[in-house]
Design a protein around this motif. Structure first.
Motif, PDB file in Angstrom:
ATOM      1  N   VAL A 167     -33.477  31.870  -8.678  1.00  0.00           N
ATOM      2  CA  VAL A 167     -32.787  31.253  -9.809  1.00  0.00           C
ATOM      3  C   VAL A 167     -33.037  32.075 -11.068  1.00  0.00           C
ATOM      4  O   VAL A 167     -34.174  32.445 -11.378  1.00  0.00           O
ATOM      5  CB  VAL A 167     -33.271  29.802 -10.009  1.00  0.00           C
ATOM      6  N   GLU A 168     -31.978  32.380 -11.782  1.00  0.00           N
ATOM      7  CA  GLU A 168     -32.051  33.080 -13.055  1.00  0.00           C
ATOM      8  C   GLU A 168     -31.689  32.096 -14.168  1.00  0.00           C
ATOM      9  O   GLU A 168     -30.660  31.434 -14.092  1.00  0.00           O
ATOM     10  CB  GLU A 168     -31.098  34.274 -13.075  1.00  0.00           C
ATOM     11  N   ARG A 169     -32.543  32.010 -15.172  1.00  0.00           N
ATOM     12  CA  ARG A 169     -32.345  31.041 -16.265  1.00  0.00           C
ATOM     13  C   ARG A 169     -31.969  31.769 -17.548  1.00  0.00           C
ATOM     14  O   ARG A 169     -32.536  32.808 -17.883  1.00  0.00           O
ATOM     15  CB  ARG A 169     -33.599  30.211 -16.482  1.00  0.00           C
ATOM     16  N   SER A 170     -31.021  31.186 -18.257  1.00  0.00           N
ATOM     17  CA  SER A 170     -30.615  31.673 -19.579  1.00  0.00           C
ATOM     18  C   SER A 170     -30.643  30.507 -20.553  1.00  0.00           C
ATOM     19  O   SER A 170     -30.203  29.394 -20.216  1.00  0.00           O
ATOM     20  CB  SER A 170     -29.215  32.290 -19.545  1.00  0.00           C
ATOM     21  N   THR A 171     -31.149  30.761 -21.735  1.00  0.00           N
ATOM     22  CA  THR A 171     -31.235  29.742 -22.775  1.00  0.00           C
ATOM     23  C   THR A 171     -30.414  30.184 -23.970  1.00  0.00           C
ATOM     24  O   THR A 171     -30.604  31.290 -24.491  1.00  0.00           O
ATOM     25  CB  THR A 171     -32.688  29.514 -23.199  1.00  0.00           C
TER      26      THR A 171
END
Length: 459
Positions: A167-171
């Motif tokens: 999983v790759e997270r972006s904020t």
């Protein structure tokens, strides 16, 4: 930091993962498929049941085809799923915050799972087919000031869903929500005006449009002020000249004092710092920003000057000025105001320009505001207090109910004392907000009876 192809290949040979290398892992149902296929083959071979073994062969081939990317098909994704969140501007208006999520999955990914979350909102799961996509994100909120927005988790799934990448997270960056302004009509102005020009007529003699009288010409009078008709009627021989004298114009100065030392919501349980504030309920600071923005819009719209002072921060105040650009600076200053730790007691109230009217936006939860109002009135300032405490929800806890009862009685005593001393108090919470323009109009009419000027917002 960037890596060349030779460095990336060297890292792979050493068993290390490069920054752009996807990590594929078997999903639980992929592992379960492998176990079921092996068990069926084993049972078929042990029992001599060819039909049972044949049932496990397709499962095993499917797991082998989809479970190890590139093992049988050579379709190993060369990069992870790229995604980015973009916003049009760092600031936004209250209501709905928007952003655009761009997703670019690599070849070999059959489906992309995106999970979009935001503080105070429900999580949304979206499944996307392979291919580049752009999704428009939006969330509704009545809160103002610095607000967190979107947190997006993206994960690509291989053939059959037997494998998936990490999983790759972006904020998304926080957005600064500027307070909106409500048309108020007329608001009270100081009894004494300042300056040599402005939108209001002052009681002193000077250049203006309102006629004061017709007087004999004296040294210092301008020739363009000569009234030739009156001169010809009163002095046919032109022995004396008569001039038309007018009232001078001036401007009003308004200072907005924002009490940002605390930010409380309608739920008493959150006053102790426990729990999150709801995004669909404005807090006391949200109401104060909205009220101050409305007053600033009315003052600037009439051509007067407005300044901003923040009680919660020891920073340089925003000096009074006029114009739409200055109004934008006031709105930005209101949006960036927030409580910083435990409020420190001020030894003296902020120093204000002479002949300025003060609008204090406060919850009146302590005696600090009462002390400041009295000091300003002793200095000759007119003060209008705007009550920004939201309507408190009833609670079932006995200790909270008793604590709020005592706090409410003390607050009501402070506001009642201010009213008895001649300080107007305008409520700005719930249904009282819609009646604020009428309340300000009543204050203006009462001031007009004492020959106090007023300001009207055009439109």
């Amino acid at each position: 930091m960037s890596f060349t192809s030779s460095e990336r290949d060297g890292a792979r040979e050493r068993g290390l993962r490069g920054p752009d290398d996807p990590v594929w892992r078997r999903t639980p149902h992929g592992v379960a498929g492998t176990v079921v296929a092996v068990v069926l083959l084993a049972v078929g071979l042990v029992t001599g049941r060819a039909d049972v073994a044949l049932v496990g062969v397709p499962l095993l081939l499917g797991v082998a085809w989809s479970g190890a990317p590139g093992a049988l098909t050579g379709r190993t994704p060369e990069r992870p799923t790229r995604h980015a969140i973009s916003t049009a501007d760092e600031t936004a208006a209250p209501g709905e915050l928007t952003a655009v999520l761009a997703i670019d999955p690599p070849a070999g990914v059959e489906v992309v799972h995106s999970r979009v979350a935001a503080p105070g909102h429900r999580t949304l799961d979206v499944l996307l087919a392979p291919g580049r996509r752009e999704l428009e994100l939006g969330l509704a909120s009545v809160r103002t000031g610095p607000q967190p927005t979107f947190v997006v988790d993206v994960r690509g799934h291989g053939a059959g869903g037997a494998t998936a990448e990490d999983v790759e997270r972006s904020t998304a960056p926080d957005r600064l929500v500027l307070p909106a302004a409500m048309p108020l009509g007329r608001v009270p102005l100081p009894s004494r005006l300042r300056g040599l020009t402005g939108p209001h007529t002052s009681p002193r003699l000077g250049d203006g449009s309102e006629l004061r009288d017709v007087h004999l010409f004296t040294p210092g009078d301008r020739l363009r002020r000569i009234d030739w008709r009156t001169t010809a009627r009163r002095s046919p021989a032109l022995d004396e000249l008569y001039v038309r004298r007018t009232y001078a114009t001036a401007e009003a100065t308004t200072i907005l004092v924002l009490d940002s030392r605390d930010d409380v919501g309608p739920d008493l349980r959150t006053w102790r710092g426990n729990g999150d504030l709801r995004v669909d309920e404005p807090t006391s600071l949200d109401l104060a920003r909205h009220a101050a923005a409305s007053v600033a819009r009315a003052v600037v719209g009439a051509g007067d000057r407005v300044g901003l002072e923040d009680l919660g921060r020891r920073r340089r105040p925003l000096p009074p000025a006029a114009g739409r650009r200055h109004l934008r600076r006031v709105l930005h200053g209101l949006a960036t105001s927030s409580p910083l730790g435990s409020p420190a007691r001020r030894l003296r109230p902020p120093r204000l320009p002479a002949d300025a009217i003060v609008y204090l936006f406060t919850t009146a939860l302590d005696d600090e505001s009462l002390h400041m109002v009295r000091t300003w009135r002793d200095q000759g300032h007119q003060v209008v207090v705007v009550d920004t405490l939201p309507a408190v929800h009833p609670v079932h806890e006995v200790h909270l109910r008793l604590a709020w009862r005592v706090t409410r009685m003390e607050r009501e005593d402070r506001l009642r004392q201010l009213t008895s001393e001649g300080v107007p108090v305008v409520a700005w919470a719930g249904d009282a907000r819609t009646g604020a323009p009428a309340r300000f109009e009543a204050l203006v009419r009462a001031a007009e009876q004492h020959r106090a000027p007023s300001v009207r917002h055009p439109g």
